[in-house]
Design a protein around this motif. Structure first.
Motif, PDB file in Angstrom:
ATOM      1  N   UNK A   1       0.698  -1.127   0.085  1.00  0.00           N
ATOM      2  CA  UNK A   1       0.022  -0.059   0.048  1.00  0.00           C
ATOM      3  C   UNK A   1       0.698   0.971   0.068  1.00  0.00           C
ATOM      4  N   UNK A   2       0.302   2.057  -0.718  1.00  0.00           N
ATOM      5  CA  UNK A   2       1.095   3.343  -0.580  1.00  0.00           C
ATOM      6  C   UNK A   2       0.840   4.298   0.319  1.00  0.00           C
ATOM      7  N   UNK A   3       1.807   4.982   0.795  1.00  0.00           N
ATOM      8  CA  UNK A   3       1.769   5.977   2.251  1.00  0.00           C
ATOM      9  C   UNK A   3       1.912   7.231   1.900  1.00  0.00           C
ATOM     10  N   UNK A   4       0.906   8.150   2.413  1.00  0.00           N
ATOM     11  CA  UNK A   4       1.082   9.536   2.392  1.00  0.00           C
ATOM     12  C   UNK A   4       2.168  10.062   2.630  1.00  0.00           C
ATOM     13  N   UNK A   5       2.767  11.136   1.685  1.00  0.00           N
ATOM     14  CA  UNK A   5       3.780  12.131   1.975  1.00  0.00           C
ATOM     15  C   UNK A   5       3.396  13.293   2.751  1.00  0.00           C
ATOM     16  N   UNK A   6       2.326  13.594   2.879  1.00  0.00           N
ATOM     17  CA  UNK A   6       2.057  15.021   3.441  1.00  0.00           C
ATOM     18  C   UNK A   6       0.363  14.780   3.605  1.00  0.00           C
ATOM     19  N   UNK A   7      -0.060  15.869   4.799  1.00  0.00           N
ATOM     20  CA  UNK A   7      -1.580  15.576   5.052  1.00  0.00           C
ATOM     21  C   UNK A   7      -1.863  17.163   5.644  1.00  0.00           C
TER      22      UNK A   7
END
Length: 273
Positions: A1-7
């Motif tokens: 699964x891809x992980x977010x790099x910013x929120x």
């Protein structure tokens, strides 16, 4: 699964939509290390002083901007930190525009925006409203201490975000040499032939049709060499002859295209691969 790099949040008016930013592109590149030819020893690069050739440790290196030959203004990391854009977790929408108004030259890197917890409804509201209006959003946001201009647009089930170049980063065409003048205006017959050639090659865009052949060939080469196969270098391809007779070249191109199967049949073959 891809992980977010910013929120953060998408902000337009008084509405805030919590989102997570994901990479949309995974570059297909091959990275090589430098090795000594005779024994495969890894080569390490050192930072050395150009004046005396001695190696300089990281804590003794400062940034310098050259203002004239061999004259520099040094800037410390602390000084640069005071100039960073104000830390923000907001993608601030400034305008809504039509996508066709943005020249593709401005687009840089692509990302996906996914709703954060509890934001699915407001996220879908924004996405649907933008799609119905036929608009994309132009916004600003800060990522890794750098401010970016960005375009947000509906893309399937998500909003995509593309960082953009600023206007003063685009080289004006007036600075280019060798642009065609009035003397190169094509004749009506040439235009008609070129139009036929374009029409004969016209098809619906299918991104899966276009593959990174160089990457595939390099990886195949590496795998075969790893298995112990001996590789014989192919001779370099000869350069094509320069086009002298434009009409003859157009006619030959049309004749070659007519020998190919129809576009629908080519599309079926490509999808079957």
């Amino acid at each position: 699964m891809q992980r977010p790099i910013w929120s953060g949040t998408i902000s337009f008016g008084l509405v805030n939509v919590p989102v997570k930013l994901y990479n949309a592109v995974k570059k297909r590149t091959v990275s090589f290390h430098q090795l000594r030819a005779k024994d495969g020893c890894r080569i390490r690069l050192k930072k050395v002083c150009s004046a005396d050739g001695t190696e300089v440790p990281p804590d003794s290196i400062v940034k310098g901007y050259e203002i004239s030959p061999d004259r520099y203004v040094t800037v410390s990391a602390e000084e640069l930190q005071t100039l960073y854009p104000q830390a923000s977790r907001s993608i601030e929408i400034e305008d809504f525009v039509r996508l066709e108004e943005i020249d593709p030259l401005y687009f840089e890197q692509s990302y996906y925006l996914v709703p954060d917890k509890g934001a699915a409804k407001s996220y879908k509201l924004l996405m649907t409203a933008m799609r119905d209006a036929g608009r994309v959003a132009v916004a600003r946001f800060v990522l890794r201490n750098k401010e970016y201009l960005a375009a947000l647009r509906p893309a399937g089930q998500t909003l995509s975000l593309a960082t953009m170049h600023f206007a003063d980063e685009i080289i004006p065409q007036e600075e280019l040499a060798g642009l065609p003048g009035e003397e190169t205006t094509p004749t009506q017959r040439e235009l008609a032939m070129a139009g036929q050639l374009i029409e004969s090659l016209t098809a619906e865009f299918d991104p899966k049709k276009y593959r990174n052949e160089y990457y595939r060939r390099v990886m195949d080469l590496i795998e075969r060499k790893a298995e112990g196969q001996k590789i014989v270098a192919r001779p370099a391809a000869e350069e094509g002859a320069k086009v002298i007779d434009l009409m003859a070249a157009l006619e030959a191109s049309l004749a070659a295209v007519k020998k190919k199967p129809p576009v629908k049949e080519r599309r079926k073959r490509a999808s079957a691969r």
